[in-house]
Design an enzyme around this catalytic site. Structure first.
Site, PDB file in Angstrom:
ATOM      1  N   THR A 299       0.881  -1.212  -0.131  1.00  0.00           N
ATOM      2  CA  THR A 299       0.092   0.013  -0.083  1.00  0.00           C
ATOM      3  C   THR A 299       0.731   1.200  -0.176  1.00  0.00           C
ATOM      4  O   THR A 299       0.656   2.224  -0.710  1.00  0.00           O
ATOM      5  CB  THR A 299      -0.956   0.154   1.123  1.00  0.00           C
TER       6      THR A 299
ATOM      7  N   GLN B  45       1.431  -9.726  -6.341  1.00  0.00           N
ATOM      8  CA  GLN B  45       0.841 -10.911  -6.392  1.00  0.00           C
ATOM      9  C   GLN B  45       1.907 -11.950  -7.228  1.00  0.00           C
ATOM     10  O   GLN B  45       1.848 -13.218  -7.111  1.00  0.00           O
ATOM     11  CB  GLN B  45      -0.632 -11.103  -7.027  1.00  0.00           C
TER      12      GLN B  45
ATOM     13  N   SER C 263       5.624  -7.076  -2.318  1.00  0.00           N
ATOM     14  CA  SER C 263       5.313  -7.110  -0.872  1.00  0.00           C
ATOM     15  C   SER C 263       5.655  -8.329  -0.380  1.00  0.00           C
ATOM     16  O   SER C 263       5.941  -9.180  -0.986  1.00  0.00           O
ATOM     17  CB  SER C 263       3.551  -7.218  -0.914  1.00  0.00           C
TER      18      SER C 263
ATOM     19  N   HIS D 296       4.524 -10.136   2.624  1.00  0.00           N
ATOM     20  CA  HIS D 296       3.571 -11.173   3.193  1.00  0.00           C
ATOM     21  C   HIS D 296       2.968 -11.799   2.227  1.00  0.00           C
ATOM     22  O   HIS D 296       2.245 -12.762   2.259  1.00  0.00           O
ATOM     23  CB  HIS D 296       2.670 -10.363   4.226  1.00  0.00           C
TER      24      HIS D 296
ATOM     25  N   THR E  51      13.038   5.051  10.073  1.00  0.00           N
ATOM     26  CA  THR E  51      13.991   4.007  10.641  1.00  0.00           C
ATOM     27  C   THR E  51      13.665   2.643  10.184  1.00  0.00           C
ATOM     28  O   THR E  51      12.456   2.227  10.353  1.00  0.00           O
ATOM     29  CB  THR E  51      14.201   4.051  12.333  1.00  0.00           C
TER      30      THR E  51
ATOM     31  N   CYS F 128      -8.978  -6.677   1.142  1.00  0.00           N
ATOM     32  CA  CYS F 128      -9.546  -5.266   1.488  1.00  0.00           C
ATOM     33  C   CYS F 128     -10.777  -5.067   1.277  1.00  0.00           C
ATOM     34  O   CYS F 128     -11.500  -4.352   2.218  1.00  0.00           O
ATOM     35  CB  CYS F 128      -8.671  -4.464   0.609  1.00  0.00           C
TER      36      CYS F 128
END
Length: 400
Positions: free
Chosen positions: A71, A191, A209, A211, A247, A336
């Site tokens: 995102t 994906q 991404s 995860h 950070t 989502c």
């Protein structure tokens, strides 16, 4: 009863390799920006992680910007280029994290235009579709750019693989058309990475991404080619080559890197080849019982571990509840929006009618999935279909 998780496109279980890396680096002290021993050590580890990921992706370390996930990466790709382009192009089947950010960016900007490209039955924006769309507005875009202005005419963003259907976009010819008109090209590869071979040579930016491929949540990356005139959006300490302040979390980043490494390994590639075989067999078995069950994207290249299909006359809400009662986790679409009982935006954009779209669910496998899990899914799908049809449990019709 064993619980079976078949919703990896929403989030894939953490890979052991990622967990091991996270457990190792969680004990490191300090901040990578500090000048003392601990900071220098962390900075060296961060540099090694960046170099490792760049090598795995076949890009330069300077082109890897770590973020908090897809995102944020999509957000940065849009807003980081907004001052340097006159218009934005994207598709109607993009993930909400891209599509909603694009719409919001246009709302906030008074001199930019957004053009949405249709997808049609193929499920993705082809080079011909983009060419026709751009030609129809080309004069409008170019006349708004002064002769001494060094802005690019547009930024185009089209996903590499769809989160609901698994349909894979043919980006190479699309890239050629975009570049021929002087535009910049961003792709959301969230994906795709780790499930199919990816090639970033024909894009200017790419969203990644962790995860979605078995790494930890809360980390991802935006690949930005060196020639891209990216404007920092998150300012502060100047981390990530000055392009994204904040950070960095070394345990999350190394978990991400090791998840990518595992997914691209020979064993990782072999597993998803097996997933494709299991999926294809599942489709055949389901069609043998229910010939009218529709496999979305069946005749289009798809992610090997994704199956999006309809159950004739049975709403997805009823299906999901029935699967969950039997300890099997599947999805009604994008994570989502999976809690929203509405037909899929993706399927609607592909021309699927509201009634049929409201009967679609998604089964998506991960590194942990076994053949017996898929066979159980098929057995349970048949059981639910037969029982609910026998009882006359038909789909809910949503009021207009």
């Amino acid at each position: 009863m064993k619980r079976i998780y078949l919703d990896s496109n929403a989030s894939m279980p953490l890979r052991p390799e990622a967990k091991e890396a996270m457990n190792h680096y969680v004990h490191y002290l300090g901040n990578p920006s500090s000048a003392h021993h601990f900071g220098v050590q962390l900075n060296q580890c961060l540099t090694q992680a960046r170099e490792a990921l760049a090598e795995l992706l076949n890009v330069k370390p300077s082109e890897v910007v770590f973020t908090s996930g897809a995102t944020e990466s999509n957000f940065l790709a849009i807003y980081g280029m907004l001052p340097r382009v006159s218009a934005l192009f994207t598709g109607t089947t993009e993930h909400a994290s891209l599509l909603e950010n694009v719409k919001e960016a246009i709302t906030r900007s008074h001199n930019k235009d957004l053009y949405l490209c249709a997808v049609g039955p193929s499920g993705y924006v082809t080079d011909k579709i983009f060419d026709a769309t751009y030609r129809s507005v080309q004069q409008e875009i170019t006349q708004n750019i002064p002769g001494d202005d060094h802005r690019y005419p547009f930024l185009a963003s089209f996903m590499m693989a769809n989160h609901e259907t698994g349909i894979i976009s043919d980006l190479s010819p699309l890239s050629k058309i975009i570049k021929s008109y002087g535009g910049l090209f961003h792709t959301d590869a969230s994906q795709a990475l780790g499930k199919i071979p990816v090639d970033f040579s024909h894009v200017d930016m790419a969203t990644l991404s962790s995860h979605k491929l078995g790494g930890p949540c809360g980390v991802g990356a935006l690949m930005i080619k060196e020639h891209v005139p990216f404007s920092p959006v998150l300012c502060g300490g100047g981390q990530e080559h000055g392009l994204r302040s904040g950070t960095p979390s070394l345990p999350l980043i190394w978990g991400f890197v090791e998840a990518v490494r595992a997914s691209l390994s020979e064993a990782g590639v072999r597993h998803f080849h097996a997933c494709q075989t299991w999926r294809d067999e599942a489709e055949q078995n389901i069609h043998a019982l229910a010939p009218h069950a529709r496999i979305f994207g069946q005749h289009t290249p798809r992610l090997p571990q994704t199956l999006c299909l309809s159950m004739p006359h049975i709403s997805k809400d009823i299906q999901l509840a029935a699967f969950d009662l039997e300890s099997v986790a599947v999805s009604g679409g994008s994570a989502c929006h999976s809690g929203v009982s509405e037909p899929s935006v993706v399927l609607s954009a592909m021309g699927v009618g509201e009634e049929e779209a409201s009967t679609a669910i998604r089964m998506s496998m991960g590194w942990h999935t076994q053949e017996d899990d898929v066979k159980h899914f098929v057995w349970l799908w048949k059981k639910i279909y037969q029982q609910l049809n026998k009882r006359g449990k038909t789909r809910h019709v949503h009021a207009a």
